[in-house]
Design an enzyme around this catalytic site. Structure first.
Site, PDB file in Angstrom:
ATOM      1  N   ILE A   1      18.813  -4.922  91.321  1.00  0.00           N
ATOM      2  CA  ILE A   1      17.628  -5.314  92.076  1.00  0.00           C
ATOM      3  C   ILE A   1      16.457  -5.625  91.134  1.00  0.00           C
ATOM      4  O   ILE A   1      15.876  -4.712  90.526  1.00  0.00           O
ATOM      5  CB  ILE A   1      17.232  -4.222  93.110  1.00  0.00           C
TER       6      ILE A   1
ATOM      7  N   GLN B   1      20.497 -23.915  67.699  1.00  0.00           N
ATOM      8  CA  GLN B   1      21.187 -24.702  66.669  1.00  0.00           C
ATOM      9  C   GLN B   1      20.179 -25.467  65.799  1.00  0.00           C
ATOM     10  O   GLN B   1      20.319 -25.532  64.581  1.00  0.00           O
ATOM     11  CB  GLN B   1      22.169 -25.680  67.351  1.00  0.00           C
TER      12      GLN B   1
ATOM     13  N   GLU C   1      20.819 -14.859  92.233  1.00  0.00           N
ATOM     14  CA  GLU C   1      20.541 -15.645  93.454  1.00  0.00           C
ATOM     15  C   GLU C   1      21.668 -16.645  93.756  1.00  0.00           C
ATOM     16  O   GLU C   1      21.439 -17.734  94.264  1.00  0.00           O
ATOM     17  CB  GLU C   1      19.154 -16.301  93.369  1.00  0.00           C
TER      18      GLU C   1
ATOM     19  N   GLU D   1      29.382 -20.697  90.507  1.00  0.00           N
ATOM     20  CA  GLU D   1      30.603 -20.877  91.305  1.00  0.00           C
ATOM     21  C   GLU D   1      30.259 -20.868  92.796  1.00  0.00           C
ATOM     22  O   GLU D   1      30.789 -21.670  93.570  1.00  0.00           O
ATOM     23  CB  GLU D   1      31.612 -19.765  90.968  1.00  0.00           C
TER      24      GLU D   1
HETATM   25  N1  CAA Z   1      21.204 -20.209 105.849  1.00  0.00           N
HETATM   26  C1  CAA Z   1      21.304 -19.493 106.994  1.00  0.00           C
HETATM   27  N2  CAA Z   1      22.500 -19.090 107.521  1.00  0.00           N
HETATM   28  C2  CAA Z   1      23.602 -19.438 106.846  1.00  0.00           C
HETATM   29  C3  CAA Z   1      23.568 -20.190 105.660  1.00  0.00           C
HETATM   30  C4  CAA Z   1      22.301 -20.578 105.153  1.00  0.00           C
HETATM   31  N3  CAA Z   1      22.186 -21.274 104.039  1.00  0.00           N
HETATM   32  N4  CAA Z   1      24.834 -20.382 105.228  1.00  0.00           N
HETATM   33  C5  CAA Z   1      25.639 -19.781 106.108  1.00  0.00           C
HETATM   34  N5  CAA Z   1      24.879 -19.215 107.081  1.00  0.00           N
HETATM   35  C6  CAA Z   1      25.374 -18.465 108.244  1.00  0.00           C
HETATM   36  C7  CAA Z   1      26.548 -19.156 108.891  1.00  0.00           C
HETATM   37  O1  CAA Z   1      26.122 -20.072 109.864  1.00  0.00           O
HETATM   38  C8  CAA Z   1      27.285 -17.989 109.490  1.00  0.00           C
HETATM   39  O2  CAA Z   1      26.647 -17.569 110.671  1.00  0.00           O
HETATM   40  P1  CAA Z   1      27.418 -17.537 112.102  1.00  0.00           P
HETATM   41  O3  CAA Z   1      28.774 -16.964 111.864  1.00  0.00           O
HETATM   42  O4  CAA Z   1      26.541 -16.684 112.926  1.00  0.00           O
HETATM   43  O5  CAA Z   1      27.461 -18.957 112.539  1.00  0.00           O
HETATM   44  C9  CAA Z   1      27.047 -16.867 108.512  1.00  0.00           C
HETATM   45  O6  CAA Z   1      25.867 -17.206 107.769  1.00  0.00           O
HETATM   46  C10 CAA Z   1      28.196 -16.627 107.583  1.00  0.00           C
HETATM   47  O7  CAA Z   1      28.512 -17.828 106.938  1.00  0.00           O
HETATM   48  P2  CAA Z   1      29.783 -17.918 105.994  1.00  0.00           P
HETATM   49  O8  CAA Z   1      31.006 -17.534 106.783  1.00  0.00           O
HETATM   50  O9  CAA Z   1      29.754 -19.238 105.300  1.00  0.00           O
HETATM   51  O10 CAA Z   1      29.459 -16.726 104.986  1.00  0.00           O
HETATM   52  P3  CAA Z   1      30.324 -16.092 103.826  1.00  0.00           P
HETATM   53  O11 CAA Z   1      30.407 -14.640 104.053  1.00  0.00           O
HETATM   54  O12 CAA Z   1      31.582 -16.870 103.619  1.00  0.00           O
HETATM   55  O13 CAA Z   1      29.370 -16.273 102.554  1.00  0.00           O
HETATM   56  C11 CAA Z   1      28.356 -17.400 100.716  1.00  0.00           C
HETATM   57  C12 CAA Z   1      28.856 -17.479 102.162  1.00  0.00           C
HETATM   58  C13 CAA Z   1      27.785 -18.759 100.423  1.00  0.00           C
HETATM   59  C14 CAA Z   1      29.436 -17.045  99.718  1.00  0.00           C
HETATM   60  C15 CAA Z   1      27.222 -16.323 100.663  1.00  0.00           C
HETATM   61  O14 CAA Z   1      27.737 -15.030 100.829  1.00  0.00           O
HETATM   62  C16 CAA Z   1      26.438 -16.364  99.396  1.00  0.00           C
HETATM   63  O15 CAA Z   1      25.524 -17.173  99.256  1.00  0.00           O
HETATM   64  N6  CAA Z   1      26.776 -15.460  98.433  1.00  0.00           N
HETATM   65  C17 CAA Z   1      25.986 -15.295  97.247  1.00  0.00           C
HETATM   66  C18 CAA Z   1      25.041 -14.172  97.431  1.00  0.00           C
HETATM   67  C19 CAA Z   1      23.895 -14.269  96.491  1.00  0.00           C
HETATM   68  O16 CAA Z   1      23.333 -15.333  96.264  1.00  0.00           O
HETATM   69  N7  CAA Z   1      23.486 -13.115  95.962  1.00  0.00           N
HETATM   70  C20 CAA Z   1      22.358 -13.068  95.130  1.00  0.00           C
HETATM   71  C21 CAA Z   1      21.825 -11.688  95.151  1.00  0.00           C
HETATM   72  S1  CAA Z   1      20.124 -11.627  95.310  1.00  0.00           S
HETATM   73  C22 CAA Z   1      19.501 -11.754  93.762  1.00  0.00           C
HETATM   74  O17 CAA Z   1      20.121 -12.155  92.827  1.00  0.00           O
HETATM   75  C23 CAA Z   1      18.101 -11.370  93.766  1.00  0.00           C
HETATM   76  C24 CAA Z   1      17.462 -10.954  92.533  1.00  0.00           C
HETATM   77  O18 CAA Z   1      17.136  -9.801  92.406  1.00  0.00           O
HETATM   78  C25 CAA Z   1      17.013 -11.994  91.570  1.00  0.00           C
END
Ligand code: CAA
Length: 389
Positions: free
Chosen positions: A166, A345, A372, A376
């Site tokens: 976090i 470099q 974020e 991939e």
């Molecule tokens: N905006 C809003 N809703 C969205 C969306 C978006 N961009 N993309 C998908 N959704 C919704 C879908 O519509 C779906 O909703 P419903 O089922 O109600 O219709 C729901 O979300 C689930 O969608 P998916 O089945 O596509 O979700 P998934 O579980 O397969 O995951 C993923 C998709 C793209 C892999 C997502 O999990 C993801 O982005 N993972 C990466 C997580 C991430 O970025 N983590 C970073 C951590 S935070 C951080 O780094 C902060 C820091 O401290 C700097």
């Protein structure tokens, strides 16, 4: 199919307000941040006074309306400011980016007026600092697989679980946290909460030692029966996962801007060095091998900036920016990493020394391909948008 570059005509001319934001940030970054960047990295701490000064310029809530304590600017202005701050210091840049994109934005977009009054106003004006707690020890990219639970308890909720990696976790005053309220429902059982960091049962666990962005803290947050009233619930109890992804779409534009800033730092520092350093009786900038690296850096950083501006402009217009944000982050982070490698470099042996900025850029750039949403995951998001009916 998702919107592509050809569909998005937008004016590249910055408004007077956007230019002012860029100029103010450039002067501030050059005079007040850059001179301290090496020390911030070495001491793994950002002076509180520096963050306070950034707050006084409106940089902690750039795209938050003035009514809620922000600078009242747009997302394009936010990325202009983020590029400048990150050009000077990526640690300072990420602290600001997280507060702006991952904390203020979800409160602005999904919070009630009462939540905005209590939390957004002090966060956007920099009186408080926020963090975004989504990742867990066993769930990063697969964010929906989180185990942190929120159980109904009388008028409120009891939160239990551990959040990992976090940013601002140790120093933040406020946490936006995601928890599973109804495991059989999967991602539709996830809720978002805004929680005071001082709440009983919420403690900071391990503070991580990192390759780069060392000035910003990255910590584990442990929730051990943390009681949160209904007033802490952000949006509907079933909307947490959508709030997380929607927030990350905006956050990714901020990280793209960070990568552009780091890439530009690499280009500017390498260019200055190449014009000074001599080898074989001439400035190394006169060698085509060096020129090729500089030309590639300049072209790629500009292309990354254009993708970032496009994503920001789409967000400002209220248009779909899911794919544009992922493309900007994917490309810009790749560019930053490559530019940092070439910067080291060009500096040669000096590039490997901590007295010169090249090795810091090299260490700082890498995280932009990871947090974020990894590169991939960005490809997955882009492909999913392409394949939509
Ligand atoms: N905006 C809003 N809703 C969205 C969306 C978006 N961009 N993309 C998908 N959704 C919704 C879908 O519509 C779906 O909703 P419903 O089922 O109600 O219709 C729901 O979300 C689930 O969608 P998916 O089945 O596509 O979700 P998934 O579980 O397969 O995951 C993923 C998709 C793209 C892999 C997502 O999990 C993801 O982005 N993972 C990466 C997580 C991430 O970025 N983590 C970073 C951590 S935070 C951080 O780094 C902060 C820091 O401290 C700097």
């Amino acid at each position: 199919m998702a919107v592509t570059a050809a569909d998005v005509g937008f004016d590249l001319t910055l408004t007077d307000e956007q230019e002012l934001a860029q100029r103010t940030a450039r002067e501030f970054a050059t005079e007040k941040v850059l001179p301290h960047a090496t020390e911030i990295d070495a001491k793994a701490a950002i002076p509180k006074a520096l963050l306070a000064e950034m707050a006084s310029l409106g940089f902690m809530g750039i795209a938050v309306p003035e009514r809620w304590g922000g600078a009242g600017l747009d997302t394009v202005s936010a990325v202009l400011v983020m590029e400048e701050i990150n050009r000077a210091c990526a640690s300072t840049g990420v602290v600001m980016s997280v507060n702006n994109s991952l904390v203020c934005q979800p409160l602005l977009r999904h919070g009630s007026d009462t939540q905005k009054e209590r939390w957004l106003r002090p966060l956007a004006s920099g009186k408080l600092l926020g963090c975004f707690a989504l990742s867990e020890p066993a769930s990063g990219s697969d964010a929906a697989a989180m185990r942190t639970s929120a159980k109904r308890d009388g008028q409120g909720w009891l939160l239990s679980g551990t959040k990992n990696f976090i940013t601002n976790g140790a120093s933040a005053d406020v946490v936006i946290v995601f928890a599973q309220t109804d495991p059989p429902k999967g991602h539709r059982g996830i809720a978002a909460f805004v929680v005071d960091k001082k709440t009983k049962g919420l403690t900071v666990g391990k503070v991580e030692h990192k390759l780069g962005i060392r000035g910003s803290d990255t910590a584990q947050l442990i929730f051990d029966g943390v009681r949160v009233g209904d007033e802490g619930l952000l949006g509907e109890a079933s909307a947490g996962f959508r709030i997380a992804l929607d927030t990350l779409d905006g956050g990714r534009i901020g990280i793209a801007a960070q990568a552009v800033g780091i890439g530009r730092a690499c280009l500017e520092d390498a260019l200055a060095y190449a014009k000074e350093r001599e080898a074989f009786g001439k400035k190394i900038a006169e060698f085509q091998a060096i020129q090729e690296m500089l030309a590639n850096m300049a072209t790629e950083v500009d292309a990354a900036r254009l993708l970032t501006w496009r994503a920001a402009a789409l967000k400002d217009r209220g248009e779909d920016h899911v794919m544009a944000a992922a493309q900007a982050k994917l490309f810009a982070s790749d560019v930053a990493v490559r530019a940092a490698r070439d910067c080291v470099q060009i500096f040669g042996g000096y590039g490997y020394l901590t007295e010169f900025p090249a090795e810091r850029h090299y260490r700082d750039a890498k995280i932009t391909e990871i947090y974020e949403g990894t590169s991939e995951i960005m490809k997955l998001v882009i492909a999913e948008e392409l394949l939509k009916e």
